[in-house]
Design an enzyme around this catalytic site. Sequence first.
Site, PDB file in Angstrom:
ATOM      1  N   LYS A 149      -2.461   3.395   3.294  1.00 53.56           N
ATOM      2  CA  LYS A 149      -3.407   2.596   2.520  1.00 53.56           C
ATOM      3  C   LYS A 149      -4.821   3.149   2.607  1.00 53.56           C
ATOM      4  O   LYS A 149      -5.566   3.096   1.643  1.00 53.56           O
ATOM      5  CB  LYS A 149      -3.384   1.126   2.963  1.00 53.56           C
TER       6      LYS A 149
ATOM      7  N   LYS B  70       9.222   3.325  -6.115  1.00 51.05           N
ATOM      8  CA  LYS B  70       9.487   1.902  -6.055  1.00 51.05           C
ATOM      9  C   LYS B  70       8.842   1.190  -7.256  1.00 51.05           C
ATOM     10  O   LYS B  70       7.755   1.570  -7.679  1.00 51.05           O
ATOM     11  CB  LYS B  70       8.872   1.364  -4.759  1.00 51.05           C
TER      12      LYS B  70
ATOM     13  N   LYS C 219       4.213  -3.780  -8.568  1.00 51.83           N
ATOM     14  CA  LYS C 219       3.548  -4.793  -9.373  1.00 51.83           C
ATOM     15  C   LYS C 219       2.231  -4.277  -9.921  1.00 51.83           C
ATOM     16  O   LYS C 219       1.694  -4.820 -10.866  1.00 51.83           O
ATOM     17  CB  LYS C 219       3.351  -6.069  -8.538  1.00 51.83           C
TER      18      LYS C 219
END
Length: 339
Positions: A117, A199, A202
């Site tokens: 991240k 993956k 969203k």
Amino acid sequence: MESVPQRKTILSGMQPSGELTIGHIAGALRNWVRLQTEFDSLFCVVDQHAITARQVPADLRRRTLDLAAMYIAAGVEPEKSVIFIQSTVPEHSQLAWVLTCLTGMGECSRMTQFKDKSERHSDNINVGLFTYPILMAADILLYNADLVPVGEDQKQHLELARNLAERFNHHYSPTFTVPDPFIPEVGGRIMSLQEPERKMSKSDPNRNASIFLTDTDDQIRTKIRRAVTDSGSEIRYDETGRPGISNLMSLLNVATGQSFAEIESSFANVTGYASFKEAVGEALVSYIAPIRDRFLEIRADEERLRSILRDGAEAARGRARKTLRKVYKKTGFVDLTEK
Ligand code: TRP
């Protein structure tokens, strides 16, 4: 007095960041719905974790309620499970501080998710991102959860929660249950419809890559029709060699419960992907439409949703307060309510 053996406790949570996709259902909610009948269950919307990335306040508020509504729409029942919002139970942050003081810098800097991240958001590497797993440990340890349903990517965070529980228990006296991860068998991983090696996310800017909970029936059909497939024409599961078809098979598995072997044999005589895609599209529509409609219904009655979440917060707090009281006492904080 207690003749009935106590049910084990499970706790899990999702972040209200980004939009709701079928990935939420396939990866987690489907499982939670099954588990809630067997376990003492708590499901949390972790809005405090979400602010480790920058959020627009109004969006965060809406998404928090959306996510809670989605839990319920997917089948998590407020009568069986405690459904609540993390920030409405202040004990999470309070325990997190005590645990922060028991965590080494090195333990946090080893976390692969932190490293990922901070690379992806190099403009906002805040300390919250660093201590994120400690807050997650607090979520879990406050309720003495025995099992934590999570994806493979959360295993390292869970390991920290276990270490912190053991450390506290050892340093003071037995207080916390040492939690185990509860990782569902494969099948839950839903990949992007456009880049099936990645993956389904969203936050993917390409809206054709994901199936959103609020997609219309026709949008679902179109996205499946346009999904990237592999060269070849057989319907066979092979995650690495045929990621596109394998992903569509996973989606069909989510929608119908059919195993990969069952899917392969029922499409054994079919050549070409068109009719397979039609079947996947139709199955997904039948699966998602009722969840979407229930979601819209729950979301249309915000007063009821808030009342469910208020009850959830109260139930969670009752339990959290007991744990925190013990922790504060053992830590050496003065309790002014004592005579
Ligand atoms: N970190 C988890 C995720 O991103 C979310 C989470 C926060 C969580 N607290 C939790 C999951 C406690 C399980 C239990 O998926």
